[in-house]
Design a protein around this motif. Structure first.
Motif, PDB file in Angstrom:
ATOM      1  N   UNK A  54       0.804  -1.216   0.000  1.00 11.48           N
ATOM      2  CA  UNK A  54       0.000   0.000   0.000  1.00 11.48           C
ATOM      3  C   UNK A  54       0.836   1.266   0.000  1.00 11.48           C
ATOM      4  N   UNK A  55       2.054   1.168   0.525  1.00  8.88           N
ATOM      5  CA  UNK A  55       2.964   2.311   0.505  1.00  8.88           C
ATOM      6  C   UNK A  55       3.741   2.378  -0.811  1.00  8.88           C
ATOM      7  N   UNK A  56       4.223   1.222  -1.289  1.00  7.70           N
ATOM      8  CA  UNK A  56       5.119   1.199  -2.446  1.00  7.70           C
ATOM      9  C   UNK A  56       4.398   1.417  -3.780  1.00  7.70           C
ATOM     10  N   UNK A  57       3.225   0.840  -3.941  1.00  3.98           N
ATOM     11  CA  UNK A  57       2.539   0.939  -5.242  1.00  3.98           C
ATOM     12  C   UNK A  57       2.207   2.382  -5.630  1.00  3.98           C
ATOM     13  N   UNK A  58       1.599   3.185  -4.751  1.00  5.31           N
ATOM     14  CA  UNK A  58       1.365   4.582  -5.153  1.00  5.31           C
ATOM     15  C   UNK A  58       2.663   5.358  -5.392  1.00  5.31           C
ATOM     16  N   UNK A  59       3.692   5.032  -4.637  1.00  6.05           N
ATOM     17  CA  UNK A  59       4.981   5.677  -4.838  1.00  6.05           C
ATOM     18  C   UNK A  59       5.542   5.351  -6.221  1.00  6.05           C
ATOM     19  N   UNK A  60       5.481   4.091  -6.606  1.00  6.94           N
ATOM     20  CA  UNK A  60       5.989   3.669  -7.913  1.00  6.94           C
ATOM     21  C   UNK A  60       5.136   4.218  -9.053  1.00  6.94           C
ATOM     22  N   UNK A 104      -6.811   9.445  -8.441  1.00 14.38           N
ATOM     23  CA  UNK A 104      -8.184   9.887  -8.208  1.00 14.38           C
ATOM     24  C   UNK A 104      -8.979   8.815  -7.474  1.00 14.38           C
ATOM     25  N   UNK A 105      -8.757   7.554  -7.837  1.00 12.78           N
ATOM     26  CA  UNK A 105      -9.453   6.466  -7.150  1.00 12.78           C
ATOM     27  C   UNK A 105      -8.988   6.330  -5.705  1.00 12.78           C
ATOM     28  N   UNK A 106      -7.719   6.609  -5.473  1.00 16.53           N
ATOM     29  CA  UNK A 106      -7.201   6.551  -4.106  1.00 16.53           C
ATOM     30  C   UNK A 106      -7.891   7.591  -3.235  1.00 16.53           C
ATOM     31  N   UNK A 107      -8.111   8.760  -3.780  1.00 15.42           N
ATOM     32  CA  UNK A 107      -8.738   9.847  -3.020  1.00 15.42           C
ATOM     33  C   UNK A 107     -10.244   9.620  -2.841  1.00 15.42           C
ATOM     34  N   UNK A 108     -10.909   9.128  -3.867  1.00 16.32           N
ATOM     35  CA  UNK A 108     -12.358   9.037  -3.840  1.00 16.32           C
ATOM     36  C   UNK A 108     -12.846   7.720  -3.252  1.00 16.32           C
ATOM     37  N   UNK A 109     -12.490   6.636  -3.894  1.00 14.92           N
ATOM     38  CA  UNK A 109     -13.094   5.366  -3.526  1.00 14.92           C
ATOM     39  C   UNK A 109     -12.194   4.504  -2.644  1.00 14.92           C
ATOM     40  N   UNK A 110     -10.903   4.550  -2.892  1.00 15.92           N
ATOM     41  CA  UNK A 110      -9.994   3.704  -2.141  1.00 15.92           C
ATOM     42  C   UNK A 110     -10.132   2.231  -2.464  1.00 15.92           C
ATOM     43  N   UNK A 111     -10.627   1.921  -3.664  1.00 14.02           N
ATOM     44  CA  UNK A 111     -10.814   0.529  -4.045  1.00 14.02           C
ATOM     45  C   UNK A 111      -9.477  -0.083  -4.430  1.00 14.02           C
ATOM     46  N   UNK A 117      -5.367  -2.818 -10.700  1.00 17.96           N
ATOM     47  CA  UNK A 117      -5.561  -2.894 -12.145  1.00 17.96           C
ATOM     48  C   UNK A 117      -4.827  -1.750 -12.840  1.00 17.96           C
ATOM     49  N   UNK A 118      -4.952  -0.547 -12.300  1.00 14.10           N
ATOM     50  CA  UNK A 118      -4.229   0.596 -12.870  1.00 14.10           C
ATOM     51  C   UNK A 118      -2.720   0.412 -12.805  1.00 14.10           C
ATOM     52  N   UNK A 119      -2.250  -0.150 -11.702  1.00 14.11           N
ATOM     53  CA  UNK A 119      -0.827  -0.439 -11.545  1.00 14.11           C
ATOM     54  C   UNK A 119      -0.352  -1.412 -12.629  1.00 14.11           C
ATOM     55  N   UNK A 120      -1.140  -2.441 -12.887  1.00 13.93           N
ATOM     56  CA  UNK A 120      -0.767  -3.418 -13.900  1.00 13.93           C
ATOM     57  C   UNK A 120      -0.875  -2.846 -15.316  1.00 13.93           C
ATOM     58  N   UNK A 121      -1.810  -1.942 -15.546  1.00 15.10           N
ATOM     59  CA  UNK A 121      -1.898  -1.269 -16.842  1.00 15.10           C
ATOM     60  C   UNK A 121      -0.619  -0.474 -17.091  1.00 15.10           C
ATOM     61  N   UNK A 122      -0.163   0.245 -16.057  1.00 16.25           N
ATOM     62  CA  UNK A 122       1.087   1.003 -16.178  1.00 16.25           C
ATOM     63  C   UNK A 122       2.259   0.050 -16.435  1.00 16.25           C
ATOM     64  N   UNK A 123       2.292  -1.077 -15.720  1.00 16.10           N
ATOM     65  CA  UNK A 123       3.391  -2.038 -15.878  1.00 16.10           C
ATOM     66  C   UNK A 123       3.436  -2.610 -17.290  1.00 16.10           C
ATOM     67  N   UNK A 124       2.301  -3.011 -17.821  1.00 19.74           N
ATOM     68  CA  UNK A 124       2.301  -3.619 -19.151  1.00 19.74           C
ATOM     69  C   UNK A 124       2.460  -2.581 -20.257  1.00 19.74           C
ATOM     70  N   UNK A 125       1.994  -1.354 -20.049  1.00 23.34           N
ATOM     71  CA  UNK A 125       2.265  -0.291 -21.022  1.00 23.34           C
ATOM     72  C   UNK A 125       3.771  -0.012 -21.058  1.00 23.34           C
ATOM     73  N   UNK A 126       4.421  -0.063 -19.910  1.00 24.00           N
ATOM     74  CA  UNK A 126       5.873   0.095 -19.879  1.00 24.00           C
ATOM     75  C   UNK A 126       6.591  -1.034 -20.584  1.00 24.00           C
ATOM     76  N   UNK A 127       6.085  -2.240 -20.430  1.00 27.06           N
ATOM     77  CA  UNK A 127       6.685  -3.381 -21.105  1.00 27.06           C
ATOM     78  C   UNK A 127       6.577  -3.251 -22.623  1.00 27.06           C
ATOM     79  N   UNK A 128       5.424  -2.830 -23.116  1.00 28.72           N
ATOM     80  CA  UNK A 128       5.258  -2.620 -24.559  1.00 28.72           C
ATOM     81  C   UNK A 128       6.138  -1.464 -25.024  1.00 28.72           C
ATOM     82  N   UNK A 129       6.292  -0.438 -24.190  1.00 30.18           N
ATOM     83  CA  UNK A 129       7.132   0.700 -24.544  1.00 30.18           C
ATOM     84  C   UNK A 129       8.599   0.297 -24.663  1.00 30.18           C
ATOM     85  N   UNK A 130       9.033  -0.614 -23.828  1.00 26.93           N
ATOM     86  CA  UNK A 130      10.420  -1.077 -23.906  1.00 26.93           C
ATOM     87  C   UNK A 130      10.691  -1.775 -25.234  1.00 26.93           C
ATOM     88  N   UNK A 131       9.695  -2.443 -25.781  1.00 26.74           N
ATOM     89  CA  UNK A 131       9.875  -3.157 -27.043  1.00 26.74           C
ATOM     90  C   UNK A 131       9.930  -2.227 -28.254  1.00 26.74           C
TER      91      UNK A 131
END
Length: 138
Positions: A54-60, A104-111, A117-131
């Protein structure tokens, strides 16, 4: 400007591109796929691992957003007005928008699931960007 005067700018952009891409994509993947599972294997309590996550994911995610903005500046300088049709620009915009939605989700809903899911979207977009090739190569 002569071509010799433009070379340091392109080289600086190349270095900035590679460094920021390595840092944010590597940090996202190492945190989620290596660090957090390793903490689980060490026998730490699941609540402690969840607290660290919970601390590391928003930081990353925030770090990825800042680096993606820097990369957008580099690709905008390298490609000019035609950069909007480029896949790398679209991936970087996806990262920036996803980062904004995650915060925004962290502030509003905290789900937790939507944040993950957003974290994984960022991770896989980065993976495609590396290619993709660097802006000065394509």
């Amino acid at each position: 400007m002569t071509s010799s005067a433009q070379r340091p700018i392109l080289r600086g952009g190349r270095v900035a591109w590679q460094l920021t891409q390595t840092l944010w994509v590597g940090a996202i993947w190492v945190t989620h796929f290596i660090l957090l599972p390793a903490l689980g294997k060490m026998g730490l309590a699941p609540l402690l691992i969840d607290e660290i996550a919970g601390f590391m994911r928003p930081l990353m995610v925030g770090f990825a957003g800042v680096c993606a903005l820097l990369q957008l500046l580099v690709i905008g300088a390298a490609l000019g007005r035609g950069c909007w049709r480029d896949l790398r620009t679209q991936l970087l915009l996806l990262v920036v928008v996803t980062v904004a939605v995650v915060f925004a989700l962290t502030r509003v809903a905290g789900t937790e699931y939507l944040q993950l899911f957003g974290y994984l979207v960022v991770a896989f977009a980065g993976l495609v960007l590396i290619l993709q090739p660097r802006p000065d190569e394509g």
